[in-house]
Motif scaffolding. Sequence first.
Motif, PDB file in Angstrom:
ATOM      1  N   LYS A 332       0.836  -1.216   0.000  1.00 52.83           N
ATOM      2  CA  LYS A 332       0.000   0.000   0.000  1.00 52.83           C
ATOM      3  C   LYS A 332       0.866   1.260   0.000  1.00 52.83           C
ATOM      4  N   ALA A 333       1.918   1.245   0.791  1.00 48.06           N
ATOM      5  CA  ALA A 333       2.816   2.401   0.858  1.00 48.06           C
ATOM      6  C   ALA A 333       3.486   2.652  -0.489  1.00 48.06           C
ATOM      7  N   ALA A 334       3.861   1.584  -1.187  1.00 49.90           N
ATOM      8  CA  ALA A 334       4.495   1.732  -2.502  1.00 49.90           C
ATOM      9  C   ALA A 334       3.528   2.338  -3.512  1.00 49.90           C
ATOM     10  N   ILE A 335       2.261   1.895  -3.481  1.00 53.06           N
ATOM     11  CA  ILE A 335       1.249   2.437  -4.387  1.00 53.06           C
ATOM     12  C   ILE A 335       0.983   3.908  -4.087  1.00 53.06           C
ATOM     13  N   ALA A 336       0.851   4.244  -2.805  1.00 51.15           N
ATOM     14  CA  ALA A 336       0.592   5.634  -2.413  1.00 51.15           C
ATOM     15  C   ALA A 336       1.746   6.545  -2.825  1.00 51.15           C
ATOM     16  N   ARG A 337       2.956   6.080  -2.634  1.00 52.03           N
ATOM     17  CA  ARG A 337       4.137   6.887  -2.964  1.00 52.03           C
ATOM     18  C   ARG A 337       4.212   7.156  -4.468  1.00 52.03           C
ATOM     19  N   GLN A 338       3.952   6.135  -5.274  1.00 51.94           N
ATOM     20  CA  GLN A 338       4.032   6.295  -6.723  1.00 51.94           C
ATOM     21  C   GLN A 338       2.895   7.158  -7.273  1.00 51.94           C
ATOM     22  N   GLY A 339       1.697   6.999  -6.724  1.00 51.21           N
ATOM     23  CA  GLY A 339       0.544   7.735  -7.228  1.00 51.21           C
ATOM     24  C   GLY A 339       0.374   9.117  -6.621  1.00 51.21           C
ATOM     25  N   GLY A 340       1.251   9.501  -5.689  1.00 46.87           N
ATOM     26  CA  GLY A 340       1.122  10.797  -5.032  1.00 46.87           C
ATOM     27  C   GLY A 340      -0.119  10.863  -4.158  1.00 46.87           C
TER      28      GLY A 340
END
Length: 381
Positions: A332-340
Amino acid sequence: MGTIIKIERGAKEKNHLLYKPYSNGKMYLDSASEFEMSDIFYFARRGVESIMDDEVTKRFSAEELESWNLLTRSNYNFHYISLRLTVLWGLGVLIRYGFLLPLRVTLAFTGVGLLVFLTSIIGLLPNGRMKNFLSEKVHLMCYRICVRALTAIITYHDRENKPKNGGICVANHTSPIDVIILASDGCYAMVGQIHGGLMGVIQRSMVKACPHIWFERSEVKDRHLVAKRLSDHVEDKSKLPILIFPEGTCINNTSVMMFKKGSFEIGSTVYPVAIKYDPRFGDAFWNSSKFGMVNYLLRMMSSWAIVCSVWYLPPMCREEGEDAVQFANRVKAAIARQGGLVDLLWDGGLKRGKVKDTFKEEQQKLYSKMLVGTQEDRSRS
């Protein structure tokens, strides 16, 4: 709120203690301490801040725009500011509802009709490479027609990381159209509950041509049964990757909320995908408590366009000593970081349900520690 801040500022100017500190900077009350009005300042301020800027509730309403986008749904007042804006807005209504909407509805019915008809025919073929090949081509063609029905402008990044057979694709969830946004660039095995009506007809025809995973309403609550069927699917490397939205509900394109751990317990390779919409041309968020599916789709088709970016992130596997919850949070953290997007720990189920007692107890424990500290901290002081 302003009064509390003024009192705090005045107390600091007079060198009065706002809180009762001890050795590590926290505060506690013991038998020798007396209650002072300043003791409640911190809690009153936090309480008012939580009410005025609730980071959870606002994730379930449409994202606010800094400027008007010629759609009345973004702000009902802007188009009355001047005659020029009113004329532009009126022309936009004629274009969107008089030309674009009929064309898009026609394309949508064409795409769905072809999907039902062609997958039903392919379902009559014997299992084999030819059936899989035709099924893939038909699904891609029909989903791309449906994407055109929304005038979706999609930018795909890092296609070398696209999900592969035998894996699980997980993505943040903003709208039901997330499915066709992803499926128009590659085929997936869908997971969902069996429906009736038109949706049920589509599901039954799709499963004839491709091994999608549909559950009865009673089966969805059986976590072991769901995990078993998902595990059996990913073990067969000839089957398409499973597409799952672990949040379980639509969030308004500003954040990612808690991922359910079920899809991370299987032990398969996870392919994270981040989806970010540009709300200036049309709001893709589905507020299911406010709009029905038909109303929502009509709003999408009467927007200017649906513009979004999709990032395929490198595959991730569960590390040694990492449990399913930790793995889910890492993805989830990786997705949030990439998608802003804002990474939140809250459960998306709060969209319809009440706060669990366990969450309340955690906050009560936190405040208790701030007031009295731990026994070890008090012994040090």
